[in-house]
Design an enzyme around this catalytic site. Structure first.
Site, PDB file in Angstrom:
ATOM      1  N   TYR A  70       0.871  -1.190   0.000  1.00  0.00           N
ATOM      2  CA  TYR A  70       0.000   0.000   0.000  1.00  0.00           C
ATOM      3  C   TYR A  70       0.898   1.228   0.000  1.00  0.00           C
ATOM      4  O   TYR A  70       1.492   1.582   1.016  1.00  0.00           O
ATOM      5  CB  TYR A  70      -0.906  -0.042   1.237  1.00  0.00           C
ATOM      6  CG  TYR A  70      -1.929   1.084   1.361  1.00  0.00           C
ATOM      7  CD1 TYR A  70      -2.071   2.086   0.414  1.00  0.00           C
ATOM      8  CD2 TYR A  70      -2.781   1.116   2.463  1.00  0.00           C
ATOM      9  CE1 TYR A  70      -3.015   3.092   0.552  1.00  0.00           C
ATOM     10  CE2 TYR A  70      -3.736   2.122   2.615  1.00  0.00           C
ATOM     11  CZ  TYR A  70      -3.846   3.111   1.656  1.00  0.00           C
ATOM     12  OH  TYR A  70      -4.781   4.106   1.807  1.00  0.00           O
ATOM     13  N   LYS A 109      -1.103  -1.043  -4.286  1.00  0.00           N
ATOM     14  CA  LYS A 109      -2.221  -0.090  -4.243  1.00  0.00           C
ATOM     15  C   LYS A 109      -1.547   1.263  -4.324  1.00  0.00           C
ATOM     16  O   LYS A 109      -0.845   1.679  -3.386  1.00  0.00           O
ATOM     17  CB  LYS A 109      -3.005  -0.255  -2.941  1.00  0.00           C
ATOM     18  CG  LYS A 109      -4.072   0.810  -2.694  1.00  0.00           C
ATOM     19  CD  LYS A 109      -4.730   0.488  -1.358  1.00  0.00           C
ATOM     20  CE  LYS A 109      -5.796   1.399  -0.843  1.00  0.00           C
ATOM     21  NZ  LYS A 109      -5.787   2.780  -1.157  1.00  0.00           N
TER      22      LYS A 109
HETATM   23  O1  MN9 Z   1      -8.135   4.391  -0.559  1.00  0.00           O
HETATM   24  C1  MN9 Z   1      -8.461   6.687  -0.657  1.00  0.00           C
HETATM   25  N1  MN9 Z   1      -7.424   7.418  -0.007  1.00  0.00           N
HETATM   26  C2  MN9 Z   1      -7.445   7.692   1.289  1.00  0.00           C
HETATM   27  C3  MN9 Z   1      -7.954   5.390  -1.158  1.00  0.00           C
HETATM   28  O2  MN9 Z   1      -8.278   7.262   2.040  1.00  0.00           O
HETATM   29  C4  MN9 Z   1      -6.360   8.532   1.807  1.00  0.00           C
HETATM   30  C5  MN9 Z   1      -9.117   7.473  -1.805  1.00  0.00           C
HETATM   31  O3  MN9 Z   1     -10.233   6.727  -2.176  1.00  0.00           O
HETATM   32  C6  MN9 Z   1      -9.514   8.896  -1.438  1.00  0.00           C
HETATM   33  O4  MN9 Z   1     -10.278   8.902  -0.273  1.00  0.00           O
HETATM   34  C7  MN9 Z   1     -10.344   9.572  -2.523  1.00  0.00           C
HETATM   35  C8  MN9 Z   1     -10.644  11.027  -2.216  1.00  0.00           C
HETATM   36  O5  MN9 Z   1      -9.492  11.810  -2.315  1.00  0.00           O
HETATM   37  O6  MN9 Z   1      -9.692   9.472  -3.744  1.00  0.00           O
END
Ligand code: MN9
Length: 292
Positions: free
Chosen positions: A135, A163
């Site tokens: 990740y 990821k």
């Molecule tokens: O899992 C998410 N990142 C975080 C990935 O939680 C930091 C994204 O889905 C973001 O929440 C999304 C909004 O910026 O892209």
């Protein structure tokens, strides 16, 4: 590898008013996303407020999700903690619960060296049978890997992919070109189409909890060569995400899900409780959730 390609909600965690996990609503959320056709779930990640949950709560969460999903889709357990021993304990728990893979953020806070970080990941893969998904989220961990450092992991069969939560699409493309057989997930939902064009095999994201079909359609249209349609859908999603970024992505996503009939409650403090003005902004983009 096909069980790992496609759209995976980074599962949000619903809480009751007393602050405990609301399993009844979690089960509704899982069924809602399965009905819409998601490929699987990413459990106990940033979106699931993993770092605000206790060790026992995280174990309970992996078990509960597995008991509801019952093999109907792919499960990836995010086991990251800053202690190798704790992360390994969570990975062993996911293994026992029949997860398909584990994933982990780099151990953070203490600015560990790359050798220390490498040892952390290898301790997990050497002591469990599950494949590992790195990740990569430098904006939150402060740790970014070079192409050579990604190679160090991806040349080993036990590491199935990354990821990739960053907007460095040059970097994403280079990893995929060097390792075409590995799975690369796009991490920022608002850039899903950019990720796909750069070689991503799917996406893991917060907003897929409440608008899975929009992202399934972006993915399908991209794969069928209808880039114009994929872009229209990405643009609709982005009008919502724009507001989420202003009000707070997780509290805002929970509010939108609550409007869809799944009572997600608030995020754990120190995350904010939405103001009336935040809710009004979210109400104005709510109709865009529907995918035409
Ligand atoms: O899992 C998410 N990142 C975080 C990935 O939680 C930091 C994204 O889905 C973001 O929440 C999304 C909004 O910026 O892209």
């Amino acid at each position: 590898m096909s069980k790992f390609t496609g759209i995976f909600p980074a599962l949000l965690t619903p809480f009751k008013d007393d602050g405990t996990i609301n399993y009844q609503e979690l089960s509704k959320l899982l069924e809602y996303c399965i009905d819409k056709g998601v490929k699987g779930f990413y459990v106990s990640g940033s979106s699931g407020e993993a770092f605000l949950l206790s060790y026992e709560e995280r174990k309970e969460l992996y078990s509960f999700v597995a008991s509801v999903v019952k093999g109907r889709c792919t499960l990836i357990g995010q086991v990251g903690c800053i202690s190798t021993e704790l992360s390994l304990g969570l990975a062993k728990h996911c293994e026992k619960e029949g997860y398909d893979a584990v994933s982990s953020v780099s151990p953070f806070y203490y600015k560990f060296s790359f050798d220390e970080i490498k040892k952390y990941y290898y301790t997990i893969v050497e002591n469990t049978s599950l494949p590992m998904l790195i990740y990569n989220i430098p904006a939150l961990t402060g740790i970014g890997f070079t192409a050579e450092q990604f190679d160090d992991f991806l040349c080993d069969d036990r590491f199935i992919g990354v990821k990739f939560t960053a907007s460095d699409f040059f970097g994403l493309e280079r990893i995929k070109s060097a390792h075409p057989d590995k799975i690369i997930y796009n991490g920022y939902d608002e850039m899903m189409l950019c990720g796909l064009i750069s070689g991503a095999d799917g996406g893991i994201g917060t907003t897929y909890n409440f608008m899975p079909e929009k992202f399934i359609k972006i993915y399908e249209n991209y794969n069928n060569g209808d880039i114009a349609k994929a872009r229209t859908l990405q643009s609709e999603a982005n009008a919502i995400i724009d507001v989420l970024i202003k009000v707070g992505v997780m509290p805002g996503s929970k509010y939108l899900l609550s409007k869809l009939g799944i009572d997600m409650g608030n995020c754990r403090a120190p995350f904010k409780v939405l103001s009336d003005a935040d809710r009004e902004l979210l109400d104005s983009v709510f109709p865009l959730i529907e995918t035409k």
